[in-house]
Design a protein around this motif. Structure first.
Motif, PDB file in Angstrom:
ATOM      1  N   ASP D  36      57.403  -1.259  41.973  1.00 42.51           N
ATOM      2  CA  ASP D  36      56.685  -2.081  43.002  1.00 42.51           C
ATOM      3  C   ASP D  36      56.066  -2.539  41.680  1.00 42.51           C
ATOM      4  O   ASP D  36      55.027  -2.600  41.135  1.00 42.51           O
ATOM      5  N   PRO D  37      55.806  -4.177  42.169  1.00 48.56           N
ATOM      6  CA  PRO D  37      55.185  -5.592  41.591  1.00 48.56           C
ATOM      7  C   PRO D  37      53.821  -4.965  41.599  1.00 48.56           C
ATOM      8  O   PRO D  37      53.532  -5.852  39.687  1.00 48.56           O
ATOM      9  N   ARG D  38      53.027  -4.166  42.493  1.00 49.78           N
ATOM     10  CA  ARG D  38      51.935  -4.708  41.910  1.00 49.78           C
ATOM     11  C   ARG D  38      51.659  -3.313  41.064  1.00 49.78           C
ATOM     12  O   ARG D  38      49.951  -3.137  40.964  1.00 49.78           O
ATOM     13  N   GLU D  39      52.163  -2.783  40.625  1.00 51.99           N
ATOM     14  CA  GLU D  39      51.798  -1.435  39.915  1.00 51.99           C
ATOM     15  C   GLU D  39      51.362  -2.324  38.170  1.00 51.99           C
ATOM     16  O   GLU D  39      52.295  -3.159  38.253  1.00 51.99           O
ATOM     17  N   PRO D  40      51.239  -1.955  37.751  1.00 51.89           N
ATOM     18  CA  PRO D  40      50.284  -2.058  36.026  1.00 51.89           C
ATOM     19  C   PRO D  40      51.747  -1.903  35.177  1.00 51.89           C
ATOM     20  O   PRO D  40      52.686  -1.437  35.906  1.00 51.89           O
ATOM     21  N   GLY D  41      51.135  -2.501  34.198  1.00 51.93           N
ATOM     22  CA  GLY D  41      52.944  -2.586  33.351  1.00 51.93           C
ATOM     23  C   GLY D  41      53.917  -3.808  33.076  1.00 51.93           C
ATOM     24  O   GLY D  41      54.112  -4.177  34.319  1.00 51.93           O
ATOM     25  N   THR D  42      54.703  -3.881  32.266  1.00 50.98           N
ATOM     26  CA  THR D  42      55.498  -4.658  32.520  1.00 50.98           C
ATOM     27  C   THR D  42      57.137  -4.124  33.315  1.00 50.98           C
ATOM     28  O   THR D  42      56.258  -2.903  32.658  1.00 50.98           O
ATOM     29  N   LEU D  43      57.596  -5.055  33.819  1.00 48.31           N
ATOM     30  CA  LEU D  43      59.227  -5.152  34.411  1.00 48.31           C
ATOM     31  C   LEU D  43      59.959  -3.634  32.860  1.00 48.31           C
ATOM     32  O   LEU D  43      61.024  -2.781  33.783  1.00 48.31           O
ATOM     33  N   ALA D  44      59.975  -4.778  32.372  1.00 52.89           N
ATOM     34  CA  ALA D  44      60.294  -4.269  30.950  1.00 52.89           C
ATOM     35  C   ALA D  44      60.516  -2.454  30.911  1.00 52.89           C
ATOM     36  O   ALA D  44      61.329  -1.528  30.745  1.00 52.89           O
ATOM     37  N   HIS D  45      59.765  -2.128  30.761  1.00 44.54           N
ATOM     38  CA  HIS D  45      58.621  -0.978  30.403  1.00 44.54           C
ATOM     39  C   HIS D  45      59.459   0.115  31.490  1.00 44.54           C
ATOM     40  O   HIS D  45      59.168   0.792  31.189  1.00 44.54           O
ATOM     41  N   VAL D  47      61.928  -0.125  34.178  1.00 43.96           N
ATOM     42  CA  VAL D  47      62.040  -0.635  34.230  1.00 43.96           C
ATOM     43  C   VAL D  47      63.627   0.898  33.201  1.00 43.96           C
ATOM     44  O   VAL D  47      64.263   1.750  33.399  1.00 43.96           O
ATOM     45  N   ALA D  48      62.727   0.525  31.555  1.00 45.84           N
ATOM     46  CA  ALA D  48      63.999   1.483  30.300  1.00 45.84           C
ATOM     47  C   ALA D  48      62.960   2.397  31.227  1.00 45.84           C
ATOM     48  O   ALA D  48      63.298   3.909  30.662  1.00 45.84           O
ATOM     49  N   ASP D  49      61.724   3.093  31.447  1.00 48.60           N
ATOM     50  CA  ASP D  49      60.887   4.432  31.849  1.00 48.60           C
ATOM     51  C   ASP D  49      61.974   5.405  33.125  1.00 48.60           C
ATOM     52  O   ASP D  49      61.962   6.646  33.340  1.00 48.60           O
ATOM     53  N   HIS D  50      63.143   3.747  33.356  1.00 45.75           N
ATOM     54  CA  HIS D  50      64.324   4.901  34.912  1.00 45.75           C
ATOM     55  C   HIS D  50      64.906   5.342  34.418  1.00 45.75           C
ATOM     56  O   HIS D  50      66.144   5.427  34.974  1.00 45.75           O
ATOM     57  N   TRP D  51      65.688   5.365  32.551  1.00 49.22           N
ATOM     58  CA  TRP D  51      67.071   6.243  32.628  1.00 49.22           C
ATOM     59  C   TRP D  51      67.187   6.933  32.930  1.00 49.22           C
ATOM     60  O   TRP D  51      68.711   7.421  32.997  1.00 49.22           O
ATOM     61  N   SER D 102      71.073  16.666  44.098  1.00 46.34           N
ATOM     62  CA  SER D 102      70.892  18.109  43.268  1.00 46.34           C
ATOM     63  C   SER D 102      70.440  16.121  42.086  1.00 46.34           C
ATOM     64  O   SER D 102      70.209  16.178  41.472  1.00 46.34           O
ATOM     65  N   THR D 103      71.109  14.858  41.630  1.00 42.90           N
ATOM     66  CA  THR D 103      71.342  14.383  41.141  1.00 42.90           C
ATOM     67  C   THR D 103      69.640  13.644  41.044  1.00 42.90           C
ATOM     68  O   THR D 103      69.286  12.682  40.211  1.00 42.90           O
ATOM     69  N   SER D 104      69.449  13.475  42.145  1.00 42.34           N
ATOM     70  CA  SER D 104      67.802  13.299  42.136  1.00 42.34           C
ATOM     71  C   SER D 104      66.995  13.681  42.000  1.00 42.34           C
ATOM     72  O   SER D 104      65.972  13.308  41.321  1.00 42.34           O
ATOM     73  N   LEU D 105      67.063  15.024  41.910  1.00 46.96           N
ATOM     74  CA  LEU D 105      66.317  16.251  41.531  1.00 46.96           C
ATOM     75  C   LEU D 105      66.767  16.412  39.490  1.00 46.96           C
ATOM     76  O   LEU D 105      65.206  16.183  39.640  1.00 46.96           O
ATOM     77  N   MET D 106      67.438  15.418  39.295  1.00 47.96           N
ATOM     78  CA  MET D 106      68.194  15.725  37.910  1.00 47.96           C
ATOM     79  C   MET D 106      66.652  14.534  37.886  1.00 47.96           C
ATOM     80  O   MET D 106      66.467  15.051  36.068  1.00 47.96           O
ATOM     81  N   ALA D 107      66.837  13.860  38.125  1.00 47.79           N
ATOM     82  CA  ALA D 107      66.475  12.216  37.756  1.00 47.79           C
ATOM     83  C   ALA D 107      64.731  12.852  37.846  1.00 47.79           C
ATOM     84  O   ALA D 107      64.245  11.716  36.753  1.00 47.79           O
ATOM     85  N   ALA D 108      64.700  13.257  38.441  1.00 45.49           N
ATOM     86  CA  ALA D 108      63.225  13.204  38.463  1.00 45.49           C
ATOM     87  C   ALA D 108      62.757  14.288  37.978  1.00 45.49           C
ATOM     88  O   ALA D 108      61.152  14.446  37.268  1.00 45.49           O
ATOM     89  N   TYR D 109      63.187  15.305  36.945  1.00 44.79           N
ATOM     90  CA  TYR D 109      62.815  15.872  37.140  1.00 44.79           C
ATOM     91  C   TYR D 109      63.171  16.196  35.032  1.00 44.79           C
ATOM     92  O   TYR D 109      62.101  17.279  34.351  1.00 44.79           O
ATOM     93  N   VAL D 110      63.717  15.679  34.272  1.00 37.11           N
ATOM     94  CA  VAL D 110      64.417  15.997  33.028  1.00 37.11           C
ATOM     95  C   VAL D 110      62.875  15.778  32.350  1.00 37.11           C
ATOM     96  O   VAL D 110      63.284  16.804  31.501  1.00 37.11           O
ATOM     97  N   ARG D 111      62.334  15.033  32.603  1.00 35.36           N
ATOM     98  CA  ARG D 111      60.951  14.483  31.097  1.00 35.36           C
ATOM     99  C   ARG D 111      60.008  15.500  31.922  1.00 35.36           C
ATOM    100  O   ARG D 111      59.200  15.181  31.213  1.00 35.36           O
ATOM    101  N   SER D 112      60.152  15.904  33.250  1.00 31.64           N
ATOM    102  CA  SER D 112      59.337  17.063  33.431  1.00 31.64           C
ATOM    103  C   SER D 112      58.805  18.317  32.487  1.00 31.64           C
ATOM    104  O   SER D 112      59.285  18.950  31.289  1.00 31.64           O
TER     105      SER D 112
END
Lengths: 208, 208, 208, 208
Positions: D36-45, D47-51, D102-112
């Motif tokens: 969301d563009p209204r959230e804080p933080g740079t887009l680069a961070h 997007v990288a955070d979505h790895w 299951s892909t969505s589950l993995m992406a959401a939890y791998v770093r949890s």
């Protein structure tokens, strides 16, 4: 009947690719949001406010449509396909599959005061990645798998097709570079590229 | 074998168009929301309260279905397709791809006290845009590309097909104009148009 | 070449129907939500808590899969299709297109203390509506359009197919009625019906 | 003409399977969220955070792509299909249809810090379930339905195909077990398996 087997393989490769491309192109519409009727402001203002979503929809739809025309021309030349072609084709499809995401990113950030340059670079970059994957498959077919072509192509024709394919990557690299200046310029250039290829006789391959 | 090549092209054009139309028609259901069980009120009331979503689903599903029947009849006549036909067909598909958005807009605003006229105008307008793109492709095929037809059509038949195609645009223009009076009238007229074309022997082209 | 024309029409009817059914069956997965990692509770509990979504996914997937098998058997018999068949087929597809919604409704309400009976009735009712539309098309083909069949069917075979088709509607009516007693019973019965038809030699039409 | 009937059945089985697999593979992109563009933080961070979303997209796309190649090789051998094959094929498709979840589950939890082991086990487990369903269909075709093969296969070839198919399940079982140690290890192993099968000449069946 190996000949018929190969035909089946090619037909399913086309059917599967058509499916993925058709779905990616149709998912683009999910990016265009319907304004909530309970929010303040007139609908006219809010729909007009969504113009980046419509612009990105148009540009991405046209770009995916043209890659579909080129894909069709590329596969049509083949008498059969092998494992490597199927895997490289999956790579092309994976880059096409990402376009609804990069389109949505572009639409969300083009007018933002932060992240707009990166979003535009990723937008043009995703088209460039798709073009690179496509060019890699094209090159593999015309160089390494000439034996699979339905009709032999003279060296000059192959060089000409690949040269035009490589040349087609340049504008997308330029559009990605332009993102550093202005995301609007990136969007406009991507739209202009799509329009150019939509004109008669300018696709990388002559259509059928 | 140029003849076979052309056949491949036409088959993929049909397959890709079928894919896009099938996806657009099936995405319509995503507009019909499931009420949250934690919200107050009985489910019966809330489902009944969603009637505009069901009505818009039905009208849009029928309209897209009929454009599919007409699309099939139009392409069936062709022995082969060329680049311009593929690009104009993409334009038709782009307008079809927008319909889940305009349907969702109509469903959200039809009962709103603000924006309901614009939403209805955009709803009928998106059908009109689809019809215009379709008519443009039809006209291009029957006028400029008569050489690609599988069987030659006499001038009178072409004029008759195009006249019926143009006449089919009028009710949508009327439905868009009616939006200024009442969005319900627009929805009802769009539904009536779909019903009319669903009746035997009233599609723009005779079906196969 | 009217014969070939008709073949094209039938092939596109099948391709379009396959597309819509494939999309509807695959959209079902969107109903299965991924729990938010920031919410309290263990993932194991929350995934287990989603069992109605998995159960409804399984039952609806199997039911749509079996209607696809039956659809295929029904259309396979035809040498060609006409306008009325295409319109009635669209009606079948419209009812299939609604199933992701009724499945989602069932999954959301089956354990709710309010609305659960209506949700279950709408769930079984949407299967019943699909079955009715399918039966209507089947009946139209075998009664009114016998001339379009690839091979003539004796009266006894037609009566037998239609009798089995009508009989197949009864369990869904029962499942809808059971919703007044227990939504779990409705879900279980719909699952049992799907399992029954998945067994060899019990589809309404003999498969190919 | 029973021979032609069977061909139609096989063609529609392939078309329907291609549709479901193409949709499942393309729905994967819906998991990659646009920040969301209204959230804080740079887009680069961000997007990288979505790895993990990109990594899971890549691994799942490649895995579904390879199962498609194998599916194609399996069905290609058949001269015709029967009811049991269609039902077992639906089971394969149902497991493929679950992969976006299951892909969505993995992406959401791998770093949890909670649920990450279970999410990874379910991720590898869903690939294992798909592999098991595929192996079951393969075995049924090659053992029970040898009469439906286009060309007779010698016993040694059948044993070899099934042995390779069973061997292909082991790495996924290992990846599921590794989830107890580290979800990253599971993701990496699943990626490695996909890469291995993407290399020339390592698919369970020789491609065409």
């Amino acid at each position: 009947l190996p000949g018929e087997d190969h035909l089946v393989t090619k037909v399913r490769l086309e059917a599967f690719s058509d499916g993925v491309i058709a779905i990616a192109i149709t998912l683009l519409v999910l990016d265009i949001k319907v304004p909530d009727p309970r929010e303040p402001g007139t609908l006219a203002h809010r729909v007009a406010d969504h113009w980046p979503q419509f612009a990105a929809y148009g540009v991405s739809f046209a770009t995916i449509g043209i890659i579909w025309i080129n894909h069709h021309a590329m596969i049509r030349r083949l008498a059969s396909v092998d494992h490597t072609i199927m895997v490289l084709n999956l790579l092309v499809l994976a880059t096409i599959g990402l376009l609804p995401w990069s389109t949505s990113l572009m639409a969300a950030y083009v007018r933002s005061s932060s992240g707009e340059h990166l979003a535009a670079a990723l937008y043009a970059g995703s088209f460039l990645a798709m073009g690179l994957a496509f060019y890699g498959l094209q090159r593999h077919i015309l160089r390494a798998k000439r034996g699979l072509l339905e009709q032999p192509l003279p060296d000059a024709a192959i060089r000409s097709i690949l040269r035009r394919g490589a040349a087609g990557l340049v504008p997308y690299a330029l559009a990605a570079a332009l993102a550093a200046v202005s995301p609007y310029a990136t969007l406009a250039l991507c739209g202009a590229i799509a329009l150019f290829y939509a004109l008669p006789s300018t696709t990388a391959d002559e259509p059928g």
